[in-house]
Design a protein around this motif. Structure first.
Motif, PDB file in Angstrom:
ATOM      1  N   PRO A  57      47.985  34.146  53.344  1.00  0.00           N
ATOM      2  CA  PRO A  57      47.627  35.277  52.860  1.00  0.00           C
ATOM      3  C   PRO A  57      47.040  35.825  52.479  1.00  0.00           C
ATOM      4  CG  PRO A  57      49.678  34.254  51.543  1.00  0.00           C
ATOM      5  CD  PRO A  57      49.092  32.814  52.556  1.00  0.00           C
ATOM      6  N   PRO A  58      45.889  37.176  51.503  1.00  0.00           N
ATOM      7  CA  PRO A  58      45.225  37.476  50.660  1.00  0.00           C
ATOM      8  C   PRO A  58      45.353  36.955  49.410  1.00  0.00           C
ATOM      9  CG  PRO A  58      46.550  39.889  51.603  1.00  0.00           C
ATOM     10  CD  PRO A  58      47.159  38.615  52.569  1.00  0.00           C
ATOM     11  N   ARG A  59      44.194  36.199  48.932  1.00  0.00           N
ATOM     12  CA  ARG A  59      44.786  35.875  47.728  1.00  0.00           C
ATOM     13  C   ARG A  59      42.998  36.618  46.920  1.00  0.00           C
ATOM     14  NH1 ARG A  59      47.778  32.442  45.940  1.00  0.00           N
ATOM     15  NH2 ARG A  59      48.918  31.610  48.070  1.00  0.00           N
ATOM     16  N   SER A  60      43.178  37.298  45.308  1.00  0.00           N
ATOM     17  CA  SER A  60      41.933  37.695  44.810  1.00  0.00           C
ATOM     18  C   SER A  60      41.339  36.719  44.548  1.00  0.00           C
ATOM     19  CB  SER A  60      42.028  38.636  44.249  1.00  0.00           C
ATOM     20  OG  SER A  60      42.938  39.158  45.223  1.00  0.00           O
ATOM     21  N   ASP A  61      39.939  36.601  43.574  1.00  0.00           N
ATOM     22  CA  ASP A  61      39.265  36.014  42.728  1.00  0.00           C
ATOM     23  C   ASP A  61      39.425  36.376  41.582  1.00  0.00           C
ATOM     24  OD1 ASP A  61      37.566  37.227  43.054  1.00  0.00           O
ATOM     25  OD2 ASP A  61      36.312  35.760  43.691  1.00  0.00           O
ATOM     26  N   SER A  62      38.529  36.006  40.647  1.00  0.00           N
ATOM     27  CA  SER A  62      38.140  37.272  38.868  1.00  0.00           C
ATOM     28  C   SER A  62      37.781  38.242  39.543  1.00  0.00           C
ATOM     29  CB  SER A  62      38.225  36.563  38.392  1.00  0.00           C
ATOM     30  OG  SER A  62      35.977  35.866  38.488  1.00  0.00           O
ATOM     31  N   VAL A  63      36.779  38.609  40.460  1.00  0.00           N
ATOM     32  CA  VAL A  63      36.264  39.486  40.455  1.00  0.00           C
ATOM     33  C   VAL A  63      36.981  40.480  41.348  1.00  0.00           C
ATOM     34  CG1 VAL A  63      34.251  40.377  41.208  1.00  0.00           C
ATOM     35  CG2 VAL A  63      34.254  38.761  40.597  1.00  0.00           C
ATOM     36  N   GLY A  64      37.840  40.367  41.832  1.00  0.00           N
ATOM     37  CA  GLY A  64      38.738  41.017  42.967  1.00  0.00           C
ATOM     38  C   GLY A  64      40.087  41.456  42.132  1.00  0.00           C
ATOM     39  N   LEU A  65      40.191  40.667  41.027  1.00  0.00           N
ATOM     40  CA  LEU A  65      41.098  41.323  40.168  1.00  0.00           C
ATOM     41  C   LEU A  65      40.495  41.851  39.080  1.00  0.00           C
ATOM     42  CD1 LEU A  65      43.081  38.004  40.498  1.00  0.00           C
ATOM     43  CD2 LEU A  65      44.579  39.805  40.520  1.00  0.00           C
ATOM     44  N   THR A  66      39.179  41.697  38.839  1.00  0.00           N
ATOM     45  CA  THR A  66      39.572  42.973  37.335  1.00  0.00           C
ATOM     46  C   THR A  66      38.674  44.204  38.450  1.00  0.00           C
ATOM     47  OG1 THR A  66      37.219  41.119  36.371  1.00  0.00           O
ATOM     48  CG2 THR A  66      36.954  43.409  36.376  1.00  0.00           C
ATOM     49  N   VAL A  67      38.872  44.027  39.426  1.00  0.00           N
ATOM     50  CA  VAL A  67      38.473  45.432  40.447  1.00  0.00           C
ATOM     51  C   VAL A  67      39.936  46.134  40.591  1.00  0.00           C
ATOM     52  CG1 VAL A  67      37.866  46.837  42.431  1.00  0.00           C
ATOM     53  CG2 VAL A  67      36.568  45.018  41.291  1.00  0.00           C
ATOM     54  N   TRP A  68      40.752  45.216  40.724  1.00  0.00           N
ATOM     55  CA  TRP A  68      42.101  45.282  41.291  1.00  0.00           C
ATOM     56  C   TRP A  68      42.512  46.567  39.926  1.00  0.00           C
ATOM     57  CZ3 TRP A  68      45.987  43.468  38.009  1.00  0.00           C
ATOM     58  CH2 TRP A  68      47.716  44.225  38.363  1.00  0.00           C
ATOM     59  N   TRP A  69      42.284  45.897  38.807  1.00  0.00           N
ATOM     60  CA  TRP A  69      42.974  46.473  37.960  1.00  0.00           C
ATOM     61  C   TRP A  69      42.304  47.567  36.913  1.00  0.00           C
ATOM     62  CZ3 TRP A  69      46.935  46.341  34.497  1.00  0.00           C
ATOM     63  CH2 TRP A  69      46.875  47.093  32.674  1.00  0.00           C
TER      64      TRP A  69
END
Length: 571
Positions: free
Chosen positions: A334-346
């Motif tokens: 399944p899709p997982r996010s790193d710190s960069v993706g989570l920062t953009v998500w937030w």
């Protein structure tokens, strides 16, 4: 009088939306259509609600319009939620020289595409590789896109199946002269898409009505990062190509998307979430594709291009494919996010909460927390704690109450067709909250309610996030109950104790909506003591119903609420 050749059918008018309902969700994202022709019932619905003009704008395609659905079967009649391609089938040659030598035993080229066998005969001798590509392109026109790929000072021939939306395969038989030292096959198979699974979970949890705003077809699972970034721009703005310079998720750090068009704008400018301006009965807003688009591309999720340049790459893909021939998508990661993706998500969470606050007090964003990838998995709670602290809301006193974040991800409830057999929990949560609003009132929390359709949670320990401490306090969590999975907490992102319980926000949204509708009846009445008394009586009646239902505290009615409308409340 009967007229030969003409028959008439009586059709009931569409049911008018009930603006006082507080259970309806809007899901915006990407899902294939079951058929390109818009069904008559949907076309009629759009005409009656004033959205049919957009069918002309999109050449008849059902896109960027709110489609109201009262059951999963209605969704299935319009959308094909299991038709997302896992990859675009393609085959890449070994590096080709500028001049290709074709021996007598290599003049025949055979390509099979979805059962269509195409034979091409090349002339023996030396040919420019551009001519080889041109001859293949002509012979395979409509079936295969033939192109060159340049990489590391080498040129490769790429054959890509032209049909990007259905399952199928492409095979080229052995021909060393044009870079294929052995027969090679690749295939496209179909898996589910997040929006469809989330809508299915909404109805499974007891949801009654939702809107779906389709913004296009989902990308293949192995889409490049640049493609996912561009689709994210479409998701947030409702328009393609809004961020032409962005190619990487890291380019979106510090992103400040423009807010959706306001209600004062012309309806033709309402794109994406801007359609909320024309919907009076929506309470929950969901973007199911968001985690998928911000995935870091962890191992097993797929890559944008196959490895080239070595003979070993030419293998039958059916045996090694991430998706088995029976559609066993659980074999995919399944899709997982790193710190960069989570920062953009937030950043997107904060933007959406702020946008909804500006649009209407009556809306609530319900989004899913992405799964962490291996780079932050072991310290996910600490990472979120730091992220929430380091990147606060622009308006911390008001914006956080407009968003709920749901975690962990869910097994069952229709997730079987998605990678890993799991899905974001926002659809189920919206359905459970909507059902509770209808059955028990919006002022009742859904915390503690069982989730019998949920077969399990991923991760099972919610990555160590605790509803009573740390960043877990700000999340709406699923967890283990006595009889199985249950909703453990039901909170907004607000740290203000008055607005932290999500039931409080839903109650105030209901009061605001009811008061707005009462006030609309008096918009053109002259301001006078008589009008003031009518307003006091109408709003008092709304609050009295809430009080009698147990939604307001107080031994007596006057202890629970008061309504004043006179010169002291006016400017």
């Amino acid at each position: 009088m009967a007229i030969p050749g003409i028959s008439f059918q009586t059709i009931d008018p569409a049911t008018a939306p009930d603006p006082n309902r507080m259970d309806i969700a809007l899901f915006a994202g990407f899902v294939p259509l079951r058929q390109r022709n818009v069904p008559a019932a949907v076309r009629r619905q759009l005409a009656e609600t004033g959205w049919d003009f957009r069918l002309s704008d999109t050449n008849g395609e059902l896109i960027d319009v709110p489609v109201r659905l009262d059951s999963l079967s209605e969704f299935v009649n319009v959308f094909d939620g299991a038709a997302r391609p896992d990859r675009i089938a393609h085959i890449t040659s070994l590096a080709l020289p500028e001049e290709v030598t074709v021996e007598n035993d290599a003049v025949d080229v055979t390509v099979v595409v979805d059962g269509h066998v195409v034979h091409l005969q090349l002339p023996a001798g030396t040919l420019p590789r551009d001519e080889v590509r041109a001859r293949l392109a002509t012979a395979l026109d409509g079936l295969v896109v033939v192109s060159f790929v340049e990489e590391a000072d080498a040129t490769f021939l790429r054959l890509e199946r032209a049909d990007r939306t259905t399952a199928g395969h492409i095979t080229i038989y052995l021909n060393p002269a044009i870079g294929f030292p052995r027969s090679s096959t690749d295939r496209t198979q179909l898996v589910g898409c997040p929006l469809a699974a989330v809508v299915g979970a909404f109805f499974a949890a007891g949801g009654k009505t939702c809107y779906v705003v389709r913004l296009g077809d989902p990308l293949p699972l192995n889409a490049s990062e640049a493609e996912r970034v561009q689709q994210l721009s479409t998701l947030l703005t409702g328009e393609e190509g809004a961020w032409p310079a962005a190619r990487f998720i890291s380019d979106l750090i510090g992103l400040r998307p423009r807010p959706p068009a306001s209600a004062s704008a012309d309806r033709t400018d309402w794109h994406g979430l801007g359609v909320l301006n024309g919907l009076e009965d929506v309470s929950f807003v969901s973007l199911p594709d968001l985690p998928d688009l911000l995935a870091s591309g962890a191992p097993g999720y797929g890559t944008a291009d196959p490895v080239r340049g070595v003979p070993e790459i030419f293998q039958e893909c059916s045996e090694a494919s991430d998706v088995a021939l029976d559609g066993s998508s659980h074999l995919l990661t399944p899709p997982r996010s790193d710190s960069v993706g989570l920062t953009v998500w937030w950043t997107v969470v904060k933007w959406l909460a702020s946008s909804l606050r500006r649009t209407s007090f009556e809306h609530m964003a319900v989004l899913s927390l992405p799964l962490p990838d291996d780079t932050i998995n072991d310290a996910y709670s600490d990472f979120l704690d730091d992220l929430f602290t380091r990147e606060p809301f622009e308006n911390p006193a008001h914006d956080p109450q407009f968003a709920q974040v749901v975690f962990p991800w869910l097994k069952g409830a229709g997730a079987e067709t998605l990678p890993g057999g799991i899905m974001p929990g926002e659809g189920y949560f919206c359905g459970a909250a909507g059902r509770a609003a209808l059955e028990r009132g919006v002022y009742r929390t859904v915390a503690g309610r069982p989730a019998p359709q949920v077969a399990g949670l991923v991760p099972s320990d919610a990555s160590g996030l605790n509803r009573d401490m740390g960043p877990g306090r700000r999340l709406s969590l699923f967890g283990a109950g006595i009889g199985g999975t249950q909703i453990s907490s039901d909170v907004t992102l607000s740290e203000d104790p008055d607005w932290h319980p999500a039931a409080v926000k839903r109650l105030m949204a209901m009061i605001f909506r009811a008061a707005r509708h009462k006030g609309e009846l008096s918009t053109f009445e002259p301001s006078s003591p008589r009008l003031w008394r009518d307003i006091e009586r109408n709003i008092g009646g709304i609050l009295r119903q809430v009080y009698l239902g147990g939604g307001l505290r107080g031994a007596r009615e006057e202890d629970a609420f008061s309504v004043t409308c006179d010169m002291t409340t006016m400017t």
